[in-house]
Structures are given as C-alpha cells and as structure tokens.
Design a protein around this motif. Structure first.
Motif, PDB file in Angstrom:
ATOM      1  N   GLU A   1       0.869  -1.179   0.000  1.00 30.40           N
ATOM      2  CA  GLU A   1       0.000   0.000   0.000  1.00 30.40           C
ATOM      3  C   GLU A   1       0.907   1.231   0.000  1.00 30.40           C
ATOM      4  O   GLU A   1       1.633   1.478   0.955  1.00 30.40           O
ATOM      5  N   LEU A   2       0.853   1.972  -1.087  1.00 35.28           N
ATOM      6  CA  LEU A   2       1.785   3.077  -1.301  1.00 35.28           C
ATOM      7  C   LEU A   2       1.020   4.399  -1.384  1.00 35.28           C
ATOM      8  O   LEU A   2       0.319   4.643  -2.368  1.00 35.28           O
ATOM      9  N   PRO A   3       1.118   5.255  -0.376  1.00 33.45           N
ATOM     10  CA  PRO A   3       0.436   6.557  -0.444  1.00 33.45           C
ATOM     11  C   PRO A   3       1.084   7.459  -1.474  1.00 33.45           C
ATOM     12  O   PRO A   3       2.275   7.341  -1.786  1.00 33.45           O
ATOM     13  N   TRP A   4       0.289   8.396  -2.010  1.00 34.62           N
ATOM     14  CA  TRP A   4       0.808   9.302  -3.034  1.00 34.62           C
ATOM     15  C   TRP A   4       2.018  10.078  -2.534  1.00 34.62           C
ATOM     16  O   TRP A   4       2.971  10.315  -3.274  1.00 34.62           O
ATOM     17  N   GLY A   5       2.001  10.471  -1.283  1.00 32.00           N
ATOM     18  CA  GLY A   5       3.090  11.277  -0.743  1.00 32.00           C
ATOM     19  C   GLY A   5       4.415  10.553  -0.662  1.00 32.00           C
ATOM     20  O   GLY A   5       5.466  11.196  -0.533  1.00 32.00           O
ATOM     21  N   ALA A   6       4.382   9.218  -0.728  1.00 36.27           N
ATOM     22  CA  ALA A   6       5.623   8.445  -0.645  1.00 36.27           C
ATOM     23  C   ALA A   6       6.354   8.380  -1.982  1.00 36.27           C
ATOM     24  O   ALA A   6       7.505   7.945  -2.040  1.00 36.27           O
ATOM     25  N   ILE A   7       5.691   8.803  -3.066  1.00 35.06           N
ATOM     26  CA  ILE A   7       6.296   8.765  -4.398  1.00 35.06           C
ATOM     27  C   ILE A   7       6.932  10.124  -4.672  1.00 35.06           C
ATOM     28  O   ILE A   7       6.233  11.127  -4.884  1.00 35.06           O
ATOM     29  N   ALA A   8       8.253  10.169  -4.671  1.00 37.02           N
ATOM     30  CA  ALA A   8       8.955  11.433  -4.875  1.00 37.02           C
ATOM     31  C   ALA A   8       9.058  11.805  -6.349  1.00 37.02           C
ATOM     32  O   ALA A   8       9.005  12.984  -6.703  1.00 37.02           O
ATOM     33  N   ALA A   9       9.208  10.817  -7.232  1.00 37.83           N
ATOM     34  CA  ALA A   9       9.352  11.093  -8.661  1.00 37.83           C
ATOM     35  C   ALA A   9       9.040   9.831  -9.446  1.00 37.83           C
ATOM     36  O   ALA A   9       9.060   8.717  -8.910  1.00 37.83           O
ATOM     37  N   VAL A  10       8.736  10.018 -10.734  1.00 31.93           N
ATOM     38  CA  VAL A  10       8.482   8.918 -11.656  1.00 31.93           C
ATOM     39  C   VAL A  10       9.384   9.106 -12.867  1.00 31.93           C
ATOM     40  O   VAL A  10       9.386  10.182 -13.482  1.00 31.93           O
ATOM     41  N   GLN A  11      10.150   8.078 -13.215  1.00 35.19           N
ATOM     42  CA  GLN A  11      11.107   8.173 -14.315  1.00 35.19           C
ATOM     43  C   GLN A  11      10.991   6.968 -15.237  1.00 35.19           C
ATOM     44  O   GLN A  11      10.631   5.880 -14.784  1.00 35.19           O
ATOM     45  N   PRO A  12      11.317   7.158 -16.537  1.00 37.60           N
ATOM     46  CA  PRO A  12      11.377   5.999 -17.438  1.00 37.60           C
ATOM     47  C   PRO A  12      12.462   5.033 -16.982  1.00 37.60           C
ATOM     48  O   PRO A  12      13.475   5.434 -16.402  1.00 37.60           O
ATOM     49  N   TRP A  13      12.253   3.758 -17.239  1.00 40.90           N
ATOM     50  CA  TRP A  13      13.186   2.713 -16.822  1.00 40.90           C
ATOM     51  C   TRP A  13      13.346   1.705 -17.945  1.00 40.90           C
ATOM     52  O   TRP A  13      12.385   1.369 -18.651  1.00 40.90           O
ATOM     53  N   SER A  14      14.555   1.233 -18.131  1.00 45.39           N
ATOM     54  CA  SER A  14      14.807   0.137 -19.077  1.00 45.39           C
ATOM     55  C   SER A  14      16.009  -0.646 -18.585  1.00 45.39           C
ATOM     56  O   SER A  14      16.877  -0.108 -17.883  1.00 45.39           O
ATOM     57  N   ARG A  15      16.040  -1.911 -18.955  1.00 43.15           N
ATOM     58  CA  ARG A  15      17.160  -2.762 -18.551  1.00 43.15           C
ATOM     59  C   ARG A  15      17.425  -3.773 -19.646  1.00 43.15           C
ATOM     60  O   ARG A  15      16.498  -4.414 -20.154  1.00 43.15           O
ATOM     61  N   ASP A  16      18.696  -3.902 -20.001  1.00 42.32           N
ATOM     62  CA  ASP A  16      19.080  -4.877 -21.008  1.00 42.32           C
ATOM     63  C   ASP A  16      19.016  -6.276 -20.419  1.00 42.32           C
ATOM     64  O   ASP A  16      19.029  -6.453 -19.198  1.00 42.32           O
ATOM     65  N   LEU A  17      18.957  -7.271 -21.301  1.00 41.19           N
ATOM     66  CA  LEU A  17      18.876  -8.654 -20.856  1.00 41.19           C
ATOM     67  C   LEU A  17      20.260  -9.226 -20.585  1.00 41.19           C
ATOM     68  O   LEU A  17      21.251  -8.793 -21.184  1.00 41.19           O
TER      69      LEU A  17
END
Length: 224
Positions: free
Chosen positions: A142-158
C-alpha cells in the motif's frame, strides 16, 4: 508504505508446482508406458492449469497470454523434457544416463520462465484516493501518493545468457514474453520513493497500457 504478505502469490506458486509435477509425470510415463497414458496426464495438467487460472480484479494487470500463459508453458514443457530425457535414455540400461549431469541443469533453467509467468500473474495495481495498492510476488504494498517522490522511465538490457537463447525462441510477439524472445530491453517506469528506494513497474504487456499507468501516477501531482 505498508507491506504485507500476498496469498495470491503463494497460490500461484503452488499451482505451477502441481501442474509441473503432472507434466513431468506425463513425460516419465510416456517413456515407459507409451503415449496414451501420458496424454491423459497431460490433459489433466492442462485442465488443472486452466480451471485454476485466476481472474484479475485489479484495473492494471499483465496480459494473460503473452505475459503469463506463454512463459508458463514454455517453462513447464522445457523443464519436463530435459528432466525426462536422461531417464528415457537410461531406462533399458537400468541406470542413470550420464547425460543427466548436462540435461538436468538445463531443466532447472526452464524454471526461470515459470518464475516470469508467476511474477506477471501475481501483479495487480489498484489506484485509490490516498495512493495505490500494488500486488506482486508474495507482497501486497500500500503506497500513499506522498511516498512517491518522482516517476522516471526505466529500461534494462537482458543478461548475455538470455540473449544467447533468442535465436532459438525467435518469432514471438514483442510483449513481456516477447521482450525475452527477441532479446530487446525491458521497459517500464521507476517510482522513486522516500529513503532512496525505487519501485519498478514494467510496462511490457501491461493492460490497459502504459498510458493508463501514467494517468494513475499523475494523480499524485493533482493531490500534491
């Protein structure tokens, strides 16, 4: 952020273990008693898998076909085949064939695909007025909105070993499972949390789509 145990993840793991055991038994029976008894066990495994398949209630989840069923059955058949091959070869000699030392580790490698299917099936994201509820693996968060500081794109190679499998698995669609098949990077969004923690949500095969996830996460800015 509040984290607790998810019994959905446990049920999914036990369900796969049961179906895998039935398919392994079918492979062993095929080598000793013929195809018809093995076909009965295989049909039982398919029925057990289909009838126990969970219905997702979360608004955001992964597509069942490419993200769950495809990896599941690739892993099940892969593991059963490579486990049974040395036993078939050693049946007449009544001793374990030396090829087991090579093939059984390959059988264990098939469990990776089962883990991918389990992880995708266990995922569910439900937005609420005060935050989001995220289910994945054995955890419910359960993650409250206030706990999210930022949202960023993510990718990872295999990993290199998984890229080496790509020529053997070519032809799949570019979804969550297809990302592995075609050896392209995995993509998603990284939620930067309080305390320098990060929570990654992969968007390959996400339903109804990455845009819906972005709309959900945009609520934190509206509330903030």
């Amino acid at each position: 952020m509040r984290r607790c145990f998810s019994y959905d993840g446990l049920r999914g793991a036990l369900r796969r273990a049961f179906v895998l055991a039935l398919v392994v038994a079918a492979a062993l029976v095929a080598g000793r008693f013929g195809l018809w008894p093995a076909a009965g066990l295989l049909a039982l495994a398919v029925a057990a898998y289909a009838l126990s398949f969970p219905r997702h209630v979360a608004p955001l989840h992964y597509a069942a076909g490419p993200a769950v069923i495809g990896p599941d059955w690739l892993g099940i058949l892969w593991s059963a085949l490579f486990f049974a091959l040395p036993l078939w070869a050693g049946a007449e000699a009544e001793r374990l064939n030396p090829s087991a030392w090579l093939l059984w580790p390959m059988a264990a490698a098939g469990l990776i695909f089962l883990a991918i299917g389990w992880w995708s099936e266990s995922f569910g994201l439900t937005p609420g007025a005060e935050g989001i509820e995220l289910r994945r693996g054995f955890a419910r968060i359960e993650l409250p909105w206030g706990a999210i500081a930022a949202v960023q794109p993510w990718s990872r190679d295999l990993p290199r070993w998984m890229r080496a499998l790509a020529p053997l698995l070519a032809g799949a669609h570019p979804t969550a499972a297809g990302a592995i098949m075609l050896a392209r990077p995995r993509r998603g969004l990284a939620l930067e949390l309080e305390g320098h923690r990060r929570l990654v949500i992969e968007t390959d095969a996400l339903r109804p789509g990455p845009e819906a996830l972005l709309q959900v996460l945009a609520r934190r800015e509206e509330i903030g």
